[in-house]
Design an enzyme around this catalytic site. Structure first.
Site, PDB file in Angstrom:
ATOM      1  N   CYS A   8     117.183  45.454  40.352  1.00  0.00           N
ATOM      2  CA  CYS A   8     117.204  46.713  39.601  1.00  0.00           C
ATOM      3  C   CYS A   8     116.105  47.652  40.082  1.00  0.00           C
ATOM      4  CB  CYS A   8     117.038  46.426  38.110  1.00  0.00           C
ATOM      5  SG  CYS A   8     116.962  47.916  37.099  1.00  0.00           S
ATOM      6  N   CYS A 282      88.155  27.506  35.805  1.00  0.00           N
ATOM      7  CA  CYS A 282      86.925  26.719  35.899  1.00  0.00           C
ATOM      8  C   CYS A 282      86.831  26.194  37.334  1.00  0.00           C
ATOM      9  CB  CYS A 282      86.978  25.579  34.886  1.00  0.00           C
ATOM     10  SG  CYS A 282      85.489  24.577  34.826  1.00  0.00           S
TER      11      CYS A 282
END
Length: 309
Positions: A8, A282
C-alpha cells in the site's frame, strides 16, 4: 529518481517523505499493461502501487534509499505486504538509469544473506509511472489515523550499511579481543555488574561492536537503571541488532546480538523507562567500544552525529 513498490503506497509515501535527503514522494502505479489505469482497475491492468522518490544524491545515496526500502518490507512475500494481497501490492524496484542496476544488484546480494527464503522483489526498468488520484497523495497527512502497514517512525532512524563493518575471521577475532572480551562476545558469558567500564558513563558519543566497529547504541538513549551494566532504551537503529530466545539458567530471556559480528551483547527487558518505550537493553561493556562525540567524524562515524545531538 527511483520507483519503489512496497505494498500500500499510503504508508510508503509518508515514510520516504520523512527520510532526510528525499525531496519528494509521489504515489502512483507502475509497470503494468498499458500506460493508463486507476485505483479501481489496477488489479486488472497489472500495475503495482508504487512511490516515485526524488532525492538529493549529495545528501542520501541510492544504496541508503534501498536499505530503507528493505527495512519496511518482507522481501520474501509474493504479492502480499501487511494485510494487503494481490499483484498490485507486490514489491519492486523500478529504475530509469541503467547505472542504478549495479547498486540494486549489490543490495540484493547483501540482503539475500539475511533470509532463508528467496527474495521475490522485482527489479526492472521503469516502463511507465501513472500518478495516482489526488486523494491518494499525502493520504496519511490528510488522514492521520488512516491505514498503514509499516512503522513510519523507523524513517527517522539512521540507515547503517552493514558492508562497511565486515566480521573478521575467527582467528582475527581471537587475536583482536582480550580474553574477557572474547569470553563475553563469543562464549555468551556475562561480565560483573558495577565493575565494568561503561555502567556509570554518560559522555556524549556512540557505542560500537568491539568486534566489527558497527554502531549499536547512542549515549542519547543511555540511562541509569541501577542494574550495574550499561542500559539503553533502544539501539541506534533497529537494523543493527538481532534477537534470540535464551533459556539458560532456567530462565526465558531475549538475548541481543550484533548484526554484522554476531557478538553476544546482553539481553533486553521490558522494565525500561515508559516514556522512552519501556525497554531496557542491558549490555556488557566488554561487547562494546565507546566513540566520543568529538572523535566521531575522524573515525568515520560523522554521519551519525545527529543521532547523538
Amino acid at each position: 529518481m527511483i520507483y519503489l513498490a512496497e505494498g500500500c503506497f499510503w504508508g510508503v509515501e509518508e515514510y520516504f517523505s520523512q527520510v532526510d535527503g528525499v525531496l519528494d514522494a509521489v504515489s502512483g502505479y507502475a509497470n503494468g499493461r498499458g500506460d493508463t489505469t486507476n485505483y479501481q482497475l489496477i488489479h486488472q491492468t497489472g500495475h503495482a502501487e508504487t512511490v516515485e522518490v526524488t532525492y538529493d544524491a549529495n545528501r542520501i545515496s541510492l544504496k541508503e534509499l534501498l536499505l530503507h526500502f528493505f527495512r519496511i518490507i518482507d522481501p520474501t512475500s509474493l504479492n502480499k505486504q501487511g494485510n494487503d494481497r494481490g499483484s498490485q501490492y507486490r514489491t519492486g524496484i523500478y529504475y530509469t538509469d541503467k547505472a542504478d542496476l549495479a547498486i540494486i544488484d549489490e543490495v540484493f546480494k547483501e540482503k539475500a544473506k539475511d533470509y532463508k527464503k528467496k527474495i521475490v522483489v522485482e527489479k526492472a526498468p521503469l516502463k511507465h509511472f501513472i500518478k495516482a488520484e489526488e486523494y491518494h497523495q499525502d493520504y496519511l497527512k490528510k488522514n492521520p489515523n488512516g491505514y498503514c502497514h509499516i512503522d513510519i517512525n523507523q524513517a527517522t532512524y539512521p540507515v547503517i550499511d552493514e558492508s562497511k563493518y565486515p566480521k573478521p575471521s575467527a582467528t582475527e577475532i581471537k587475536a583482536k579481543l582480550s580474553a574477557d572480551e572474547y569470553r563475553v562476545t563469543q562464549k555468551n558469558e556475562t561480565e560483573k555488574a558495577f565493575s565494568n567500564r561503561y555502567w556509570d558513563s554518560f559522555d556524549a558519543g556512540i557505542y560500537v561492536d568491539v568486534v566489527t566497529g558497527e554502531p549499536l547504541f547512542s549515549s542519547k538513549d543511555k540511562f541509569e537503571s541501577g542494574c550495574g551494566w550499561p542500559s539503553f532504551s533502544r539501539p541506534i537503529s533497529p537494523d543493527v541488532v538481532r534477537y534470540k530466545e535464551d533459556k539458560s539458567f532456567n530462565m526465558t530471556r531475549t538475548e541481543v546480538r550484533s548484526r554484522s559480528g554476531n557478538s553476544h551483547l546482553g539481553h533486553v527487558f521490558t522494565d525500561g523507562p515508559k516514556d522512552q518505550g519501556g525497554l531496557r537493553y542491558c549490555i556488557n561493556s566488554l561487547s562494546i567500544t565507546f566513540i566520543p562525540k568529538a572523535d566521531m567524524e575522524a573515525k568515520g562515524y560523522g554521519y551519525l552525529l545527529s543521532s547523538v545531538e
